[in-house]
Motif scaffolding. Structure first.
Motif, PDB file in Angstrom:
ATOM      1  N   TYR A   1     -61.878  19.975  55.614  1.00  0.00           N
ATOM      2  CA  TYR A   1     -62.225  18.441  55.371  1.00  0.00           C
ATOM      3  C   TYR A   1     -63.433  18.429  54.537  1.00  0.00           C
ATOM      4  O   TYR A   1     -63.773  17.365  54.185  1.00  0.00           O
ATOM      5  CB  TYR A   1     -62.354  17.775  56.906  1.00  0.00           C
ATOM      6  N   ASP A   2     -64.613  19.238  55.245  1.00  0.00           N
ATOM      7  CA  ASP A   2     -65.805  19.014  54.730  1.00  0.00           C
ATOM      8  C   ASP A   2     -65.793  19.169  53.122  1.00  0.00           C
ATOM      9  O   ASP A   2     -66.403  18.627  52.494  1.00  0.00           O
ATOM     10  CB  ASP A   2     -66.778  20.080  55.095  1.00  0.00           C
ATOM     11  N   LYS A   3     -65.102  20.084  52.564  1.00  0.00           N
ATOM     12  CA  LYS A   3     -64.818  20.240  51.202  1.00  0.00           C
ATOM     13  C   LYS A   3     -64.206  19.141  50.396  1.00  0.00           C
ATOM     14  O   LYS A   3     -64.668  18.820  49.578  1.00  0.00           O
ATOM     15  CB  LYS A   3     -64.176  21.512  50.838  1.00  0.00           C
ATOM     16  N   MET A   4     -63.234  18.617  50.937  1.00  0.00           N
ATOM     17  CA  MET A   4     -62.557  17.246  50.626  1.00  0.00           C
ATOM     18  C   MET A   4     -63.600  16.179  50.522  1.00  0.00           C
ATOM     19  O   MET A   4     -63.685  15.557  49.472  1.00  0.00           O
ATOM     20  CB  MET A   4     -61.380  16.930  51.421  1.00  0.00           C
TER      21      MET A   4
ATOM     22  N   GLU B   1     -57.991  17.932  46.061  1.00  0.00           N
ATOM     23  CA  GLU B   1     -58.866  18.411  47.321  1.00  0.00           C
ATOM     24  C   GLU B   1     -58.086  17.509  48.532  1.00  0.00           C
ATOM     25  O   GLU B   1     -57.604  18.222  49.632  1.00  0.00           O
ATOM     26  CB  GLU B   1     -60.244  18.223  47.591  1.00  0.00           C
ATOM     27  N   SER B   2     -57.651  16.269  48.370  1.00  0.00           N
ATOM     28  CA  SER B   2     -57.215  15.523  49.372  1.00  0.00           C
ATOM     29  C   SER B   2     -55.701  16.067  49.701  1.00  0.00           C
ATOM     30  O   SER B   2     -55.352  16.199  50.974  1.00  0.00           O
ATOM     31  CB  SER B   2     -57.198  13.993  48.896  1.00  0.00           C
ATOM     32  N   ASP B   3     -55.093  16.351  48.597  1.00  0.00           N
ATOM     33  CA  ASP B   3     -53.606  16.803  48.737  1.00  0.00           C
ATOM     34  C   ASP B   3     -53.591  18.175  49.721  1.00  0.00           C
ATOM     35  O   ASP B   3     -52.950  18.346  50.550  1.00  0.00           O
ATOM     36  CB  ASP B   3     -53.111  17.287  47.474  1.00  0.00           C
ATOM     37  N   GLN B   4     -54.674  19.071  49.291  1.00  0.00           N
ATOM     38  CA  GLN B   4     -54.783  20.322  50.085  1.00  0.00           C
ATOM     39  C   GLN B   4     -55.055  19.986  51.661  1.00  0.00           C
ATOM     40  O   GLN B   4     -54.444  20.756  52.418  1.00  0.00           O
ATOM     41  CB  GLN B   4     -55.611  21.343  49.516  1.00  0.00           C
ATOM     42  N   PHE B   5     -56.008  19.124  51.904  1.00  0.00           N
ATOM     43  CA  PHE B   5     -56.192  18.793  53.289  1.00  0.00           C
ATOM     44  C   PHE B   5     -55.225  18.051  53.922  1.00  0.00           C
ATOM     45  O   PHE B   5     -55.080  18.451  55.180  1.00  0.00           O
ATOM     46  CB  PHE B   5     -57.527  17.741  53.266  1.00  0.00           C
TER      47      PHE B   5
END
Length: 210
Positions: free
Chosen positions: A136-139, A200-204
Protein backbone atom coordinates in the motif's frame (compact mmCIF):
# COMPACT_ATOMS: atom_id res chain seq x y z
CA UNK A 1 -30.10 -0.92 -1.99
CA UNK A 2 -26.90 -1.04 0.05
CA UNK A 3 -25.59 2.08 -1.67
CA UNK A 4 -28.78 3.97 -0.81
CA UNK A 5 -28.27 3.07 2.86
CA UNK A 6 -24.61 4.07 2.71
CA UNK A 7 -25.34 7.37 1.01
CA UNK A 8 -28.05 8.25 3.52
CA UNK A 9 -25.74 7.43 6.41
CA UNK A 10 -23.02 9.65 4.99
CA UNK A 11 -25.40 12.54 4.32
CA UNK A 12 -26.95 12.34 7.76
CA UNK A 13 -23.72 12.09 9.72
CA UNK A 14 -21.06 13.60 7.49
CA UNK A 15 -18.69 11.21 9.27
CA UNK A 16 -16.48 8.59 7.64
CA UNK A 17 -16.56 6.34 10.71
CA UNK A 18 -20.37 6.28 10.54
CA UNK A 19 -20.11 5.50 6.84
CA UNK A 20 -17.85 2.51 7.52
CA UNK A 21 -20.15 1.28 10.28
CA UNK A 22 -23.18 1.49 7.99
CA UNK A 23 -21.22 -0.26 5.26
CA UNK A 24 -20.29 -3.11 7.61
CA UNK A 25 -23.96 -3.62 8.45
CA UNK A 26 -24.79 -4.34 4.81
CA UNK A 27 -21.71 -6.51 4.25
CA UNK A 28 -19.57 -3.89 2.53
CA UNK A 29 -16.25 -4.13 4.35
CA UNK A 30 -13.30 -1.73 4.42
CA UNK A 31 -11.28 -3.98 2.14
CA UNK A 32 -13.99 -3.73 -0.51
CA UNK A 33 -14.35 0.01 0.00
CA UNK A 34 -10.60 0.39 -0.40
CA UNK A 35 -10.59 -1.66 -3.60
CA UNK A 36 -13.43 0.43 -5.01
CA UNK A 37 -11.67 3.67 -4.12
CA UNK A 38 -8.40 2.55 -5.67
CA UNK A 39 -10.27 1.69 -8.87
CA UNK A 40 -12.00 5.09 -8.77
CA UNK A 41 -8.62 6.78 -8.38
CA UNK A 42 -7.33 4.85 -11.38
CA UNK A 43 -10.28 6.11 -13.40
CA UNK A 44 -9.71 9.70 -12.30
CA UNK A 45 -6.02 9.47 -13.25
CA UNK A 46 -6.95 8.13 -16.67
CA UNK A 47 -9.44 10.96 -17.12
CA UNK A 48 -6.82 13.49 -15.99
CA UNK A 49 -4.38 12.11 -18.56
CA UNK A 50 -6.95 12.64 -21.29
CA UNK A 51 -7.75 16.12 -20.04
CA UNK A 52 -4.14 17.30 -19.83
CA UNK A 53 -3.53 15.90 -23.31
CA UNK A 54 -6.61 17.77 -24.54
CA UNK A 55 -5.34 21.01 -22.98
CA UNK A 56 -2.01 20.48 -24.73
CA UNK A 57 -3.74 19.93 -28.05
CA UNK A 58 -5.73 23.12 -27.60
CA UNK A 59 -2.54 25.06 -26.93
CA UNK A 60 -1.06 23.56 -30.09
CA UNK A 61 -4.06 24.89 -31.96
CA UNK A 62 -3.28 28.29 -30.47
CA UNK A 63 0.41 28.08 -31.33
CA UNK A 64 -0.50 27.15 -34.92
CA UNK A 65 -3.03 30.01 -35.05
CA UNK A 66 -3.06 31.64 -38.47
CA UNK A 67 -5.79 34.25 -38.46
CA UNK A 68 -9.38 34.16 -37.33
CA UNK A 69 -11.14 34.78 -34.05
CA UNK A 70 -8.38 34.81 -31.45
CA UNK A 71 -10.84 35.52 -28.64
CA UNK A 72 -12.68 32.29 -29.43
CA UNK A 73 -9.39 30.38 -29.22
CA UNK A 74 -8.68 32.03 -25.88
CA UNK A 75 -12.09 30.90 -24.56
CA UNK A 76 -11.22 27.33 -25.49
CA UNK A 77 -7.81 27.60 -23.80
CA UNK A 78 -9.49 28.89 -20.64
CA UNK A 79 -12.08 26.08 -20.72
CA UNK A 80 -9.31 23.50 -21.05
CA UNK A 81 -7.45 24.99 -18.10
CA UNK A 82 -10.56 24.95 -15.89
CA UNK A 83 -11.32 21.35 -16.92
CA UNK A 84 -7.73 20.37 -16.12
CA UNK A 85 -7.94 22.01 -12.72
CA UNK A 86 -11.16 20.10 -12.01
CA UNK A 87 -9.62 16.80 -13.15
CA UNK A 88 -6.57 17.35 -10.93
CA UNK A 89 -8.78 18.15 -7.95
CA UNK A 90 -10.71 14.92 -8.53
CA UNK A 91 -7.48 12.92 -8.52
CA UNK A 92 -6.39 14.49 -5.22
CA UNK A 93 -9.75 13.92 -3.58
CA UNK A 94 -9.78 10.26 -4.54
CA UNK A 95 -6.24 9.69 -3.31
CA UNK A 96 -7.20 11.27 0.03
CA UNK A 97 -10.27 9.02 0.20
CA UNK A 98 -8.04 5.97 -0.37
CA UNK A 99 -5.69 7.02 2.42
CA UNK A 100 -8.55 7.51 4.86
CA UNK A 101 -10.13 4.08 4.41
CA UNK A 102 -6.72 2.38 4.27
CA UNK A 103 -5.79 3.91 7.62
CA UNK A 104 -9.06 2.70 9.12
CA UNK A 105 -8.59 -0.79 7.68
CA UNK A 106 -5.02 -1.16 8.89
CA UNK A 107 -5.89 0.13 12.38
CA UNK A 108 -8.74 -2.35 12.63
CA UNK A 109 -6.56 -5.19 11.36
CA UNK A 110 -3.84 -4.36 13.90
CA UNK A 111 -6.34 -4.19 16.79
CA UNK A 112 -7.94 -7.49 15.84
CA UNK A 113 -4.61 -9.34 16.00
CA UNK A 114 -5.07 -9.34 19.78
CA UNK A 115 -8.28 -11.34 19.42
CA UNK A 116 -6.58 -14.48 18.11
CA UNK A 117 -6.31 -17.43 20.44
CA UNK A 118 -4.09 -19.26 17.92
CA UNK A 119 -0.52 -17.91 17.96
CA UNK A 120 0.16 -19.46 14.57
CA UNK A 121 -2.83 -17.79 12.89
CA UNK A 122 -1.97 -14.51 14.59
CA UNK A 123 1.58 -14.59 13.19
CA UNK A 124 0.31 -15.39 9.72
CA UNK A 125 -2.21 -12.55 9.83
CA UNK A 126 0.42 -10.15 11.13
CA UNK A 127 2.77 -11.04 8.27
CA UNK A 128 -0.07 -10.47 5.81
CA UNK A 129 -0.78 -7.11 7.42
CA UNK A 130 2.85 -6.03 7.12
CA UNK A 131 3.06 -7.18 3.51
CA UNK A 132 -0.17 -5.41 2.59
CA UNK A 133 1.00 -2.22 4.29
CA UNK A 134 4.27 -2.28 2.36
CA UNK A 135 2.45 -2.74 -0.93
CA UNK A 136 0.00 0.00 0.00
CA UNK A 137 2.76 2.45 0.96
CA UNK A 138 4.48 1.79 -2.36
CA UNK A 139 1.26 2.46 -4.27
CA UNK A 140 0.46 5.61 -2.30
CA UNK A 141 3.94 7.04 -2.86
CA UNK A 142 3.52 6.50 -6.58
CA UNK A 143 0.11 8.19 -6.54
CA UNK A 144 1.44 11.16 -4.58
CA UNK A 145 4.38 11.57 -6.99
CA UNK A 146 1.94 11.76 -9.89
CA UNK A 147 -0.23 14.15 -7.92
CA UNK A 148 2.75 16.45 -7.28
CA UNK A 149 3.59 16.52 -10.98
CA UNK A 150 0.17 17.99 -11.72
CA UNK A 151 1.02 21.17 -9.79
CA UNK A 152 3.63 22.67 -12.15
CA UNK A 153 1.60 21.62 -15.20
CA UNK A 154 -1.47 23.42 -13.88
CA UNK A 155 0.68 26.45 -13.07
CA UNK A 156 1.94 26.58 -16.65
CA UNK A 157 -1.57 26.22 -18.07
CA UNK A 158 -2.76 29.00 -15.78
CA UNK A 159 0.15 31.23 -16.83
CA UNK A 160 -0.75 30.72 -20.47
CA UNK A 161 -4.41 31.45 -19.85
CA UNK A 162 -3.64 34.63 -17.91
CA UNK A 163 -1.07 35.89 -20.40
CA UNK A 164 -3.39 35.34 -23.33
CA UNK A 165 -6.27 36.99 -21.46
CA UNK A 166 -4.36 40.24 -21.04
CA UNK A 167 -2.43 40.10 -24.32
CA UNK A 168 -4.87 38.87 -26.90
CA UNK A 169 -2.61 39.30 -29.91
CA UNK A 170 -0.13 37.54 -32.16
CA UNK A 171 2.79 38.49 -29.90
CA UNK A 172 1.17 36.60 -27.01
CA UNK A 173 0.70 33.56 -29.21
CA UNK A 174 4.40 33.64 -30.08
CA UNK A 175 5.38 33.93 -26.41
CA UNK A 176 3.22 30.96 -25.46
CA UNK A 177 4.59 28.99 -28.39
CA UNK A 178 8.13 29.45 -27.13
CA UNK A 179 7.21 27.51 -23.97
CA UNK A 180 5.09 24.87 -25.67
CA UNK A 181 7.89 22.31 -25.92
CA UNK A 182 8.70 22.34 -22.21
CA UNK A 183 5.02 22.11 -21.29
CA UNK A 184 4.64 19.13 -23.60
CA UNK A 185 7.54 17.37 -21.89
CA UNK A 186 6.06 18.04 -18.46
CA UNK A 187 2.69 16.63 -19.47
CA UNK A 188 4.34 13.56 -21.00
CA UNK A 189 6.29 13.05 -17.76
CA UNK A 190 3.07 13.43 -15.77
CA UNK A 191 1.29 10.83 -17.90
CA UNK A 192 4.21 8.43 -17.46
CA UNK A 193 4.09 8.90 -13.68
CA UNK A 194 0.34 8.35 -13.64
CA UNK A 195 0.74 5.14 -15.63
CA UNK A 196 3.23 3.93 -13.02
CA UNK A 197 0.74 4.74 -10.27
CA UNK A 198 -2.01 2.89 -12.10
CA UNK A 199 0.26 -0.16 -12.48
CA UNK A 200 1.08 -0.03 -8.74
CA UNK A 201 -2.64 0.18 -8.05
CA UNK A 202 -3.27 -2.96 -10.08
CA UNK A 203 -0.67 -4.82 -8.03
CA UNK A 204 -2.16 -3.59 -4.78
CA UNK A 205 -5.67 -4.65 -5.79
CA UNK A 206 -4.27 -8.12 -6.54
CA UNK A 207 -2.67 -8.14 -3.08
CA UNK A 208 -6.00 -7.29 -1.46
CA UNK A 209 -7.73 -10.04 -3.39
CA UNK A 210 -5.31 -12.77 -2.26
Amino acid sequence: MRFVVLTLALLLTGCQSAYYAAAEQVGYHKREILTDRVESAQESQQEAQKQFSSALEQLKTLVDFDGGDLESVYDQVRDEYLASEKAADQVSQRIDAIDHVAGAMFDEWQDELEQYSSASLRRTSEKQLQSTRRQYDKMLRSMRRAEEKMVPVLARLKDNELYLKHNLNARAVTAIGSEFGSLKREIQSLITEMNRAIAESDQFIQTLGQ
